[in-house]
Design a protein around this motif. Structure first.
Motif, PDB file in Angstrom:
ATOM      1  N   GLU A 135      -7.611  63.148  71.689  1.00  8.11           N
ATOM      2  CA  GLU A 135      -6.499  63.598  70.870  1.00  8.11           C
ATOM      3  C   GLU A 135      -5.839  64.800  71.543  1.00  8.11           C
ATOM      4  N   GLY A 136      -4.523  64.805  71.572  1.00  6.12           N
ATOM      5  CA  GLY A 136      -3.804  65.925  72.177  1.00  6.12           C
ATOM      6  C   GLY A 136      -3.384  65.680  73.611  1.00  6.12           C
ATOM      7  N   MET A 137      -3.800  64.556  74.177  1.00  4.00           N
ATOM      8  CA  MET A 137      -3.313  64.236  75.523  1.00  4.00           C
ATOM      9  C   MET A 137      -1.874  63.718  75.439  1.00  4.00           C
ATOM     10  N   VAL A 138      -1.118  63.952  76.505  1.00  3.42           N
ATOM     11  CA  VAL A 138       0.204  63.339  76.651  1.00  3.42           C
ATOM     12  C   VAL A 138       0.125  62.432  77.871  1.00  3.42           C
ATOM     13  N   LEU A 139       0.461  61.167  77.669  1.00  5.36           N
ATOM     14  CA  LEU A 139       0.303  60.175  78.739  1.00  5.36           C
ATOM     15  C   LEU A 139       1.613  59.452  79.014  1.00  5.36           C
ATOM     16  N   ALA A 140       1.800  59.077  80.277  1.00  5.97           N
ATOM     17  CA  ALA A 140       2.863  58.155  80.666  1.00  5.97           C
ATOM     18  C   ALA A 140       2.202  56.812  80.933  1.00  5.97           C
ATOM     19  N   VAL A 141       2.733  55.765  80.323  1.00  2.00           N
ATOM     20  CA  VAL A 141       2.216  54.411  80.537  1.00  2.00           C
ATOM     21  C   VAL A 141       3.291  53.646  81.289  1.00  2.00           C
ATOM     22  N   GLU A 142       2.923  53.046  82.434  1.00  2.92           N
ATOM     23  CA  GLU A 142       3.972  52.494  83.292  1.00  2.92           C
ATOM     24  C   GLU A 142       3.554  51.240  84.054  1.00  2.92           C
ATOM     25  N   PRO A 143       3.557  50.094  83.364  1.00  4.28           N
ATOM     26  CA  PRO A 143       3.322  48.868  84.118  1.00  4.28           C
ATOM     27  C   PRO A 143       4.536  48.526  84.998  1.00  4.28           C
ATOM     28  N   ILE A 144       4.232  47.972  86.141  1.00  3.80           N
ATOM     29  CA  ILE A 144       5.250  47.664  87.158  1.00  3.80           C
ATOM     30  C   ILE A 144       4.959  46.277  87.695  1.00  3.80           C
ATOM     31  N   THR A 145       6.001  45.492  87.903  1.00  2.04           N
ATOM     32  CA  THR A 145       5.782  44.256  88.647  1.00  2.04           C
ATOM     33  C   THR A 145       6.895  44.096  89.672  1.00  2.04           C
ATOM     34  N   ILE A 146       6.565  43.485  90.783  1.00  5.14           N
ATOM     35  CA  ILE A 146       7.511  43.399  91.898  1.00  5.14           C
ATOM     36  C   ILE A 146       7.969  41.953  92.039  1.00  5.14           C
ATOM     37  N   THR A 147       9.279  41.753  91.973  1.00  5.31           N
ATOM     38  CA  THR A 147       9.848  40.412  92.107  1.00  5.31           C
ATOM     39  C   THR A 147      10.731  40.382  93.351  1.00  5.31           C
ATOM     40  N   ASP A 148      11.250  39.212  93.685  1.00  2.94           N
ATOM     41  CA  ASP A 148      12.170  39.112  94.817  1.00  2.94           C
ATOM     42  C   ASP A 148      13.450  39.907  94.570  1.00  2.94           C
ATOM     43  N   ASP A 149      13.797  40.114  93.300  1.00  3.00           N
ATOM     44  CA  ASP A 149      15.012  40.865  92.965  1.00  3.00           C
ATOM     45  C   ASP A 149      14.814  42.379  93.043  1.00  3.00           C
TER      46      ASP A 149
END
Lengths: 381, 381
Positions: free
Chosen positions: B335-349
């Protein structure tokens, strides 16, 4: 929008190869953002933002270079760097130092004499490298990079001709348009916007101080308003050539909000006289410490308080490069150096500070930032 | 202009004192800009610009702290820090490490157990300190600072509530106004200007990429123009609370110039499903590596390429703080943490990337950056 981002100063660094040989190193390893950019041509933004995401360039006397970067950055290196041998490591899974050690071993340097940046490389990583290469001689290589970078190429000087003039115009215009009641933050933001319009890739740092803040060296701009009689001082630089790792400018200007008092004008005039005497004394072969001593005597003669540890510095990818114009620096000025000259005096009203950029030619200093336009203490508002 | 610069999150750091005691240190020494700011309350701009101008904070279990800074910065420290014991050194004349060693000796720590930041402190300086205090036990203290900073105070969380929303609005507005033919640089500058209007003290970093650049992780914005069918991606953060050392935000958004294709919409939708599943899984007691594993399985199940070394991170004065949401991080969320959540996927575009900021409460993650407004792939231009 005038952009100079297309300026690619170099496609290799011949000075670095020569110095590696002259210093009898088998290889040198760049660690800092500035030296990695210098030795590879690629500005890796995350080197500044995420210090644990280490990047290295290994350069050898034959001008061959290899690079170790986080796998996330490999595609950018392939696009932007002249280095073809690029080793990626997977963050958290691989140790970047272990990948560096493998690379050095592969190059036959396990028993080599290797110069590395011992100020920039954290002790933890240095200790890991030593333990992985117990037979190598790993020594301080900082000076070699500093020496390589201290003399600029003609492309670098051309960049500074534009960058210094652009920074000077930005300050002149923002000071000219400043009005009583404007806040430090407003002026700082106008300056940062203006220098980008003039071709900078971004602001590197912004001191924009008035009122009480004008007595501090490096305050952050705040909500203080311009008020008649106050000192307005800026010490400001932009990045040119790359957004997070480019060549920096560094100019300082002092003005008075409203009409200067006689004492303010007199202080500024005496400071400016010293400034001009320093600019005139710069030439190849003069020792950096002699410029410092000239400033000290000039201040003393004009009854100005003198408390500076230095009166200027070389500049490039770092804001302070060698030679510093300090009492300890016996190195001589050389043709092709770019220097910032910045006498400062502290009064009860605040800091009076002028700073100009010059390049050293065979005939002396060529001023890049229109110093003479600031000979009179400017009145703003 | 909404400014949050007046937010002074703390006047001391009780967590730090408790951890020093719990870790059985006699003292810890802050070295990096971030930890010096955390432990003193003063952002020293030149720590970033001039790395040789070292600054240290020595903190002891009794919550007494002392500071070593360049004499040029002493006046600012007296004005802005809660620390009253401030030692200045004269640049070039004095060794900052020798002043630190004297201070530690004076505090009776010549034989003490001292934690110091071994990743941030250059090997050269560490070696000097060891030679000056041969009987002290000088060990790695990084983890202590990371642990202290990982749980935010209520003032820090209040700052993030504003900062995350402000950053999200800035991106939304700049994306909404983007037109075919706009360049990356134009959009980047609008974003940086906009976030300042929203109360940031400055932009911390700006990835604003389209066309070929959209395939790189951290390219600099260039002269590439928005063109129909291209991916537009930003990964962007501002500084809040201090101009060069404040709390950073970090949000990523992906859009398509013109109408998305079915394949683009499908990729984004699957990515966003994983994103929501991660946000829902965050709560106190969950191990960081389990969130990573959830992402890996979510990508696999939806037939999305998965190549991330992490899927998010704690954030604060540094962009990546502990815990990282990586496969190696067994630490539990608190409790009290600040998080960035960042899934990434790489496509041909190009890279598809969403990133939101949350704070961990007893009930789970509270989203600070309006993630749900981005559930549909945005069409710009």
């Amino acid at each position: 929008l005038t952009s100079v981002t297309a300026v690619q100063p170099e496609r290799s660094r011949p000075r670095l190869g020569q110095l590696i040989e002259a210093h009898h190193f088998d290889a040198v390893v760049a660690v800092s953002l500035e030296n990695v950019y210098y030795a590879s041509g690629v500005p890796i933004m995350t080197q500044r933002l995420i210090p644990s995401r280490l990047a290295f360039v290994v350069a050898t006397p034959d001008d061959e270079a290899s690079m170790v970067v986080c796998s996330i950055e490999v595609a950018q290196v392939h696009l932007e760097s002249w280095i073809r041998d690029v080793r990626g490591y997977t963050e958290f899974a691989d140790s970047p130092v272990a990948v560096l050690a493998d690379l050095l071993r592969e190059k036959g340097l396990a028993r080599g004499r290797i110069g590395i940046e011992t100020a920039a490389l954290g002790h933890r990583y240095f200790a890991e490298l030593e333990s992985l290469l117990p037979e190598a001689t790993i020594v301080d290589g900082d000076e070699l990079f500093l020496r390589a970078r201290s003399v600029k190429s003609s492309a670098e000087i051309a960049l500074y001709e534009h960058a210094a003039a652009a920074t000077n115009r930005s300050i002149r215009d923002v000071f000219s348009a400043a009005r009583i009641g404007d806040t430090e933050i407003q002026l700082a933001e106008r300056l940062e916007e203006r220098v980008r319009v003039e071709g900078a890739d971004g602001a590197a740092f912004t001191v924009l101080a008035t009122g009480l803040n004008a007595r501090l060296a490096h305050p952050s701009p705040g909500l203080v308003e311009l008020s008649a009689g106050d000192v307005l001082r800026t010490d400001f630089g932009g990045y040119f050539g790359a957004r997070y790792a480019g060549y920096m400018t560094d100019l300082a200007r002092t003005a008075i909000v409203g009409e200067p008092t006689g004492a303010q004008s007199s202080t500024y005039q005496r400071l400016f006289e010293v400034h001009l005497s320093l600019l005139e004394a710069l030439r190849p072969g003069v020792a950096a410490c002699d410029i410092f001593e000239l400033a000290r005597r000039g201040f003393e003669k004009r009854d100005l308080p003198f408390r500076m540890p230095h009166v200027g510095h070389s500049i490039g990818l770092s804001i302070h490069e060698e030679p510093m114009l300090s009492p300890m620096t016996t190195a001589e000025l050389q043709e092709g150096m770019v220097l910032a000259v910045e006498p400062i005096t502290i009064t009860d009203d605040g800091i009076f500070h002028v700073e100009d950029l010059v390049t050293i030619t065979a005939d002396g200093a060529r001023i890049l930032s229109s110093a003479h336009d600031w000979a009179e203490l400017m009145s703003v508002g």
